[in-house]
Scaffold this motif. Structure first.
Motif, PDB file in Angstrom:
ATOM      1  N   ASN A 136      -1.636  -9.120   9.183  1.00  0.00           N
ATOM      2  CA  ASN A 136      -2.819  -9.138  10.451  1.00  0.00           C
ATOM      3  C   ASN A 136      -2.389  -8.722  11.649  1.00  0.00           C
ATOM      4  OD1 ASN A 136      -4.671 -10.316   8.363  1.00  0.00           O
ATOM      5  ND2 ASN A 136      -4.992 -12.298   9.453  1.00  0.00           N
ATOM      6  N   CYS A 137      -3.123  -7.944  12.278  1.00  0.00           N
ATOM      7  CA  CYS A 137      -2.666  -7.062  13.536  1.00  0.00           C
ATOM      8  C   CYS A 137      -3.684  -7.513  14.507  1.00  0.00           C
ATOM      9  CB  CYS A 137      -2.451  -5.840  13.484  1.00  0.00           C
ATOM     10  SG  CYS A 137      -1.062  -5.405  12.056  1.00  0.00           S
ATOM     11  N   ALA A 158      -6.366  -1.150   3.173  1.00  0.00           N
ATOM     12  CA  ALA A 158      -6.797  -1.867   4.394  1.00  0.00           C
ATOM     13  C   ALA A 158      -8.290  -1.817   4.248  1.00  0.00           C
ATOM     14  CB  ALA A 158      -6.583  -0.700   5.535  1.00  0.00           C
ATOM     15  N   PRO A 159      -8.908  -2.928   3.558  1.00  0.00           N
ATOM     16  CA  PRO A 159     -10.357  -2.875   3.155  1.00  0.00           C
ATOM     17  C   PRO A 159     -11.226  -3.029   4.447  1.00  0.00           C
ATOM     18  CG  PRO A 159      -8.815  -4.675   1.938  1.00  0.00           C
ATOM     19  CD  PRO A 159      -7.880  -3.993   3.094  1.00  0.00           C
ATOM     20  N   LEU A 177       1.798  -5.564  -3.438  1.00  0.00           N
ATOM     21  CA  LEU A 177       0.407  -4.830  -2.871  1.00  0.00           C
ATOM     22  C   LEU A 177       0.168  -5.618  -1.435  1.00  0.00           C
ATOM     23  CD1 LEU A 177      -2.269  -3.626  -3.272  1.00  0.00           C
ATOM     24  CD2 LEU A 177      -3.056  -5.700  -4.637  1.00  0.00           C
ATOM     25  N   LEU A 178       0.136  -4.677  -0.314  1.00  0.00           N
ATOM     26  CA  LEU A 178      -0.191  -5.285   0.825  1.00  0.00           C
ATOM     27  C   LEU A 178      -1.500  -4.991   1.347  1.00  0.00           C
ATOM     28  CD1 LEU A 178       1.466  -6.503   3.452  1.00  0.00           C
ATOM     29  CD2 LEU A 178       1.871  -4.227   4.103  1.00  0.00           C
ATOM     30  N   TYR A 179      -2.289  -5.961   1.974  1.00  0.00           N
ATOM     31  CA  TYR A 179      -3.594  -5.758   2.429  1.00  0.00           C
ATOM     32  C   TYR A 179      -3.440  -5.986   3.746  1.00  0.00           C
ATOM     33  CZ  TYR A 179      -6.001  -6.472  -2.074  1.00  0.00           C
ATOM     34  OH  TYR A 179      -6.726  -6.088  -3.419  1.00  0.00           O
ATOM     35  N   VAL A 180      -3.965  -4.835   4.566  1.00  0.00           N
ATOM     36  CA  VAL A 180      -3.694  -4.601   6.052  1.00  0.00           C
ATOM     37  C   VAL A 180      -5.001  -4.737   6.881  1.00  0.00           C
ATOM     38  CG1 VAL A 180      -2.760  -3.310   7.720  1.00  0.00           C
ATOM     39  CG2 VAL A 180      -1.359  -3.414   5.516  1.00  0.00           C
ATOM     40  N   GLY A 228      -6.475   5.825   8.239  1.00  0.00           N
ATOM     41  CA  GLY A 228      -5.385   6.912   8.223  1.00  0.00           C
ATOM     42  C   GLY A 228      -4.101   6.573   9.049  1.00  0.00           C
ATOM     43  N   ARG A 229      -3.890   5.702   9.796  1.00  0.00           N
ATOM     44  CA  ARG A 229      -3.063   5.202  10.676  1.00  0.00           C
ATOM     45  C   ARG A 229      -2.211   4.227  10.169  1.00  0.00           C
ATOM     46  NH1 ARG A 229      -4.070   6.431  16.858  1.00  0.00           N
ATOM     47  NH2 ARG A 229      -1.742   6.474  16.786  1.00  0.00           N
ATOM     48  N   VAL A 230      -2.613   3.545   9.092  1.00  0.00           N
ATOM     49  CA  VAL A 230      -2.135   2.106   8.600  1.00  0.00           C
ATOM     50  C   VAL A 230      -0.917   2.354   8.204  1.00  0.00           C
ATOM     51  CG1 VAL A 230      -2.477   0.295   7.211  1.00  0.00           C
ATOM     52  CG2 VAL A 230      -4.611   1.092   8.412  1.00  0.00           C
ATOM     53  N   ASN A 231      -0.639   3.151   7.388  1.00  0.00           N
ATOM     54  CA  ASN A 231       0.910   3.488   6.830  1.00  0.00           C
ATOM     55  C   ASN A 231       1.872   3.716   7.893  1.00  0.00           C
ATOM     56  OD1 ASN A 231      -0.331   2.748   4.383  1.00  0.00           O
ATOM     57  ND2 ASN A 231       0.237   4.738   3.423  1.00  0.00           N
TER      58      ASN A 231
END
Length: 239
Positions: free
Chosen positions: A218-219, A131-132, A177-180, A83-86
């Protein structure tokens, strides 16, 4: 680095009570904590799993803490608060840290296209963020119990969002399409176990010549905050 308002606390997940609540040992007290992921998190059985929790002072909340990250090896933290990724993505955009949009000038969030809510419109280009977590791209140590892997159920949401994102290409010529991953994940190319995986891959593959790009962010998460490790183009891995 995106700093948290307060440093996260280290704690231990005793068990996952249900989809929404984890029982967590915080400061030597057992407390019900909000689980921000309603689906499966890898194939982990949540018994004595190290975690990081944030604290809330909202009297309307049923739980006083939220589980923000877990660890399966005692070293690397894996952020799980989808829920905080965006919010993190927007902060990195504003700081010109995302190579996918190096110097964004106009950022809008949650734009409805064909009945689907696309996460971002950046200088006229649309970007959907995922965010898988149903598959963790890391190997737990042997002393962690692991649930027998089941085929994750792919909801229609991703397909609906892909159709909406692709529909913008004739006008914009580009969509992202951004995968985080809130940990240092290897290159992600989808999950072959998911339902309708072939359809999802075909949609992506067919749209790449028209301007669809796939990027990965990647973080690392620590008690202090979120730090961007790298943002890179993975489109070639989906062809």
């Amino acid at each position: 680095m995106i700093l948290f308002e307060e440093p996260l606390k280290k704690a231990i997940i005793v068990n996952r009570r249900n989809r929404f609540v984890m029982d967590v040992l915080v400061d030597d007290l057992l407390a019900p904590c909000h689980c921000p992921v309603t689906g499966r998190i890898g194939d982990i059985i949540f018994e004595n799993i190290p975690c990081l929790v944030s604290e809330t002072y909202d009297s309307n909340r049923k739980t006083h803490f939220t589980v923000e990250a877990i660890s399966v090896d005692g070293e690397q933290w894996i952020g799980i608060n989808q829920g905080r990724v965006n919010d993190y993505v927007e902060a990195f955009l504003l700081e010109n840290q995302l190579d996918a949009f190096s110097t964004p000038r106009g950022i809008k969030r949650e734009i409805v296209i064909e009945g689907a809510r696309i996460d971002f419109q950046i200088d006229g280009i649309f970007m959907e963020v995922k965010a898988p977590l149903s598959e963790l791209l890391t190997i737990p140590l042997p002393h962690f119990k692991r649930r027998r892997l089941k085929r994750p159920i792919e909801t229609e949401r991703l397909i609906r969002h892909l159709h909406a994102l692709i529909s913008t290409l004739p006008q914009t010529g580009r969509a992202v399409l951004l995968y985080v991953f809130l940990y240092d994940a290897p290159i992600y190319t989808g999950n072959s176990n998911r339902k309708q995986d072939h359809l999802i891959r075909q949609l992506i593959n067919d749209a790449i010549p028209s301007g669809l790009e796939i990027w990965q962010l990647n973080c690392t998460i620590s008690p202090e905050g979120i730090r961007l490790l790298r943002c890179f183009d993975t489109t070639s891995h989906f062809k």
